[in-house]
Write an enzyme that holds these catalytic residues in place. Structure first.
Site, mmCIF file in Angstrom:
data_model
loop_
_atom_site.group_PDB
_atom_site.id
_atom_site.type_symbol
_atom_site.label_atom_id
_atom_site.label_comp_id
_atom_site.label_asym_id
_atom_site.label_seq_id
_atom_site.Cartn_x
_atom_site.Cartn_y
_atom_site.Cartn_z
ATOM 1 N N ARG A 44 -45.773 -38.612 50.106
ATOM 2 C CA ARG A 44 -46.363 -39.877 49.666
ATOM 3 C C ARG A 44 -47.693 -39.711 48.937
ATOM 4 O O ARG A 44 -48.084 -40.569 48.165
ATOM 5 C CB ARG A 44 -46.549 -40.809 50.869
ATOM 6 C CG ARG A 44 -45.218 -41.273 51.426
ATOM 7 C CD ARG A 44 -45.373 -42.528 52.228
ATOM 8 N NE ARG A 44 -44.123 -42.913 52.845
ATOM 9 C CZ ARG A 44 -44.029 -43.832 53.791
ATOM 10 N NH1 ARG A 44 -45.100 -44.469 54.205
ATOM 11 N NH2 ARG A 44 -42.860 -44.146 54.313
ATOM 12 N N ASP A 153 -52.851 -58.942 56.936
ATOM 13 C CA ASP A 153 -52.373 -57.558 57.005
ATOM 14 C C ASP A 153 -53.545 -56.663 56.620
ATOM 15 O O ASP A 153 -54.424 -57.070 55.850
ATOM 16 C CB ASP A 153 -51.206 -57.340 56.033
ATOM 17 C CG ASP A 153 -50.403 -56.096 56.371
ATOM 18 O OD1 ASP A 153 -49.309 -56.218 56.951
ATOM 19 O OD2 ASP A 153 -50.881 -54.970 56.073
HETATM 20 C C1 LIG Z 1 -43.322 -52.947 59.440
HETATM 21 S S1 LIG Z 1 -44.488 -54.107 58.836
HETATM 22 C C2 LIG Z 1 -44.105 -55.519 59.843
HETATM 23 C C3 LIG Z 1 -43.996 -56.786 59.041
HETATM 24 C C4 LIG Z 1 -43.553 -58.016 59.821
HETATM 25 N N1 LIG Z 1 -44.445 -58.321 60.901
HETATM 26 C C5 LIG Z 1 -42.146 -57.842 60.343
HETATM 27 O O1 LIG Z 1 -41.943 -57.668 61.546
HETATM 28 O O2 LIG Z 1 -41.208 -57.859 59.520
HETATM 29 C C6 LIG Z 1 -45.999 -53.489 59.585
HETATM 30 C C7 LIG Z 1 -47.249 -54.005 58.880
HETATM 31 O O3 LIG Z 1 -48.373 -53.762 59.731
HETATM 32 C C8 LIG Z 1 -49.484 -53.530 58.903
HETATM 33 N N2 LIG Z 1 -50.557 -52.887 59.706
HETATM 34 C C9 LIG Z 1 -50.632 -51.609 60.124
HETATM 35 N N3 LIG Z 1 -51.759 -51.413 60.831
HETATM 36 C C10 LIG Z 1 -52.398 -52.610 60.871
HETATM 37 C C11 LIG Z 1 -53.611 -53.060 61.455
HETATM 38 N N4 LIG Z 1 -54.400 -52.232 62.156
HETATM 39 N N5 LIG Z 1 -53.971 -54.355 61.285
HETATM 40 C C12 LIG Z 1 -53.179 -55.199 60.576
HETATM 41 N N6 LIG Z 1 -52.017 -54.834 59.993
HETATM 42 C C13 LIG Z 1 -51.627 -53.559 60.147
HETATM 43 C C14 LIG Z 1 -48.937 -52.678 57.785
HETATM 44 O O4 LIG Z 1 -49.755 -52.702 56.639
HETATM 45 C C15 LIG Z 1 -47.550 -53.311 57.574
HETATM 46 O O5 LIG Z 1 -47.566 -54.230 56.517
#
Ligand SMILES: C[S@@+](CC[C@H](N)C(=O)[O-])C[C@H]1O[C@@H](n2cnc3c(N)ncnc32)[C@H](O)[C@@H]1O
Length: 287
Positions: A44, A153
């Site tokens: 990546r 996010d």
């Molecule tokens: C797999 S997605 C989940 C999206 C949605 N909640 C769902 O279940 O479909 C995980 C998201 O968490 C975000 N993320 C990771 N660490 C985070 C943090 N410390 N605070 C806020 N968001 C975070 C990532 O950028 C990503 O967009």
């Protein structure tokens, strides 16, 4: 060793480089990368390292170490977060939300009360827009009320995409046609794009926010969706995240979590399950 590894000099990406990147990512986001993610990190980030003119990851590590505010560090976070999501993902949550919670929340909104919903790791927006669509299905006039969805996010790149509210066909194909026709408009420029309706956009606000940082909210939330983000954290960070969520939850609030997650740490004693991966406060008096 992958083919792309072969194009790099020996030692261009060392274990120490991987550890440094993993440590910075963990400090910034709570995301834990095990040793088995070394190839993924290489895949990546290697284009970026090349674009920066570096022959070794160690120079890149120096750059991202130098300041928390370098664009490279932001890029690294965007590149190493997993943003998979979809409309109506884990549909039982939206059914439960619409059937069990929404009628009461809408009654409150109609009486002029404040109603707040938080999508706390919203990725590219499918989750908060699904919530908005469910609200508007029952209350097309919802924008008149003090009813708002906050969608946050840590990754500004996904927040920007979410804000646009435009999705390619594959992303919308599983939305039931009557809902899709009502809340998504095919773009007129010929590209297979679908735009989220103005109505739905009006009730969602997007912000960049790290859910592990001190939370900037004045009030609490009636419903929190914190789904499929703590799976990327180590155990200690997970416990911290759940405590943060708990602080932001109203006394009679509802929390939805992802299918492979469970609330852990001290927050687990304060919450009880009231549905499939759904939680409320165990002792409402404590809130
Ligand atoms: C797999 S997605 C989940 C999206 C949605 N909640 C769902 O279940 O479909 C995980 C998201 O968490 C975000 N993320 C990771 N660490 C985070 C943090 N410390 N605070 C806020 N968001 C975070 C990532 O950028 C990503 O967009």
């Amino acid at each position: 060793m992958t083919l792309s590894h072969a194009a790099w000099a020996d030692g261009a990406f060392s274990d120490a480089d991987f550890s440094a990147i993993a440590e910075i990512l963990h400090q910034e986001t709570g995301i834990f990368l095990g040793e088995n993610k070394k190839n993924l990190v290489f895949r990546r980030l290697s284009n970026k390292v090349r674009d920066l003119g570096f022959a070794h990851f160690r120079d890149y590590v120096e750059r991202i170490r130098s300041s928390a505010h370098t664009p490279e560090r932001q890029h690294m976070i965007s590149t190493l977060t997993t943003n998979v999501t979809s409309f109506y993902r884990e549909p039982h949550h939206f059914k439960d939300f619409s059937e069990r919670l929404l009628p009461g929340l809408l009654n409150r909104a109609r009486r002029g009360e404040r109603v707040r919903i938080w999508s706390s790791a919203c990725s590219t927006g499918e989750e908060p827009y699904t919530i908005a669509i469910e609200i508007l299905r029952l209350a097309p006039e919802a924008a008149k009320y003090d009813l708002k969805i906050l969608a946050t996010d840590i990754d500004p790149a996904v927040v920007a995409t979410a804000q646009k509210g435009e999705y390619l066909w594959p992303a919308v194909q599983d939305i039931a046609p009557p809902i899709r026709h009502r809340f998504l408009t095919p773009s007129t420029n010929g590209a297979p794009l679908y735009e989220i309706s103005e109505q739905a956009r009006k009730i969602v606000t997007f912000r960049t926010l790290n859910l592990l940082a001190p939370l900037p909210f004045k009030g609490v939330f009636d419903v929190i969706f914190c789904r499929n983000v703590t799976i990327y954290f180590d155990q200690q960070t997970r416990a911290r995240a759940w405590m943060q969520i708990l602080k932001a939850l109203a006394g009679d609030g509802q929390l939805y979590i992802g299918h492979s997650e469970r609330v852990s740490g001290p927050a687990a004693d304060k919450l009880k399950t009231n549905g499939l991966t759904a939680y409320c406060l165990a002792d409402k008096a404590e809130a």
